[in-house]
Design a protein around this motif. Structure first.
Motif, PDB file in Angstrom:
ATOM      1  N   THR A 173     -13.312  48.569 -11.856  1.00  0.00           N
ATOM      2  CA  THR A 173     -14.376  48.182 -11.762  1.00  0.00           C
ATOM      3  C   THR A 173     -15.457  48.750 -10.607  1.00  0.00           C
ATOM      4  N   LYS A 178     -19.346  48.008 -10.761  1.00  0.00           N
ATOM      5  CA  LYS A 178     -20.565  48.889 -10.459  1.00  0.00           C
ATOM      6  C   LYS A 178     -21.570  49.495  -9.833  1.00  0.00           C
ATOM      7  N   GLU A 203     -17.628  48.541 -21.633  1.00  0.00           N
ATOM      8  CA  GLU A 203     -16.757  47.195 -20.865  1.00  0.00           C
ATOM      9  C   GLU A 203     -15.844  47.684 -21.341  1.00  0.00           C
TER      10      GLU A 203
END
Length: 117
Positions: free
Chosen positions: A104, A108, A85
């Motif tokens: 994003t 995933k 992140e």
């Protein structure tokens, strides 16, 4: 989330196509393999750090195939979600809104590849 590929399928399909290219373009694929090995080997930076950099570039360049391969490698290297992140945050800083959308995708991919770990 629509529009986001299934990354295990992406990696499997691209790998199959690369195997086919290895048969018809062996010099090209040998050179590409050597480039990949040189670009990710241990040195002043760890293999994991180099893969994190590669992921940040993949997000900023908006390459789902690259995201799949680099996230898979990072999961194998024991990357924590928090590390991933933070790299995604830097990629978004450098690439703006489009990088946010591909960040994003990387999340995933991380969820898909860590589901097996």
């Amino acid at each position: 989330m629509s529009g986001i590929p299934e990354f295990k399928t992406v990696v499997k399909n691209v790998s199959a196509q690369m195997r086919r290219l290895r048969e018809t373009q062996p010099d090209l694929m040998t050179a590409f393999s050597q480039l990949a090995a040189a670009g990710t080997k241990e040195g002043a930076l760890s293999k994991k750090t180099r893969e994190l950099v590669a992921l940040g570039i993949a997000v900023a360049c908006r390459c789902d195939d690259c995201i799949g391969f680099h996230v898979q490698a990072l999961v194998k290297l024991g990357t924590a979600r928090a590390e991933l992140e933070e790299v995604l945050g830097t990629a978004v800083y450098m690439g703006g809104g489009p990088s946010m959308m591909y960040a994003t995708h990387a999340l995933k991919a991380f969820e898909e590849f860590t589901a097996d770990a």
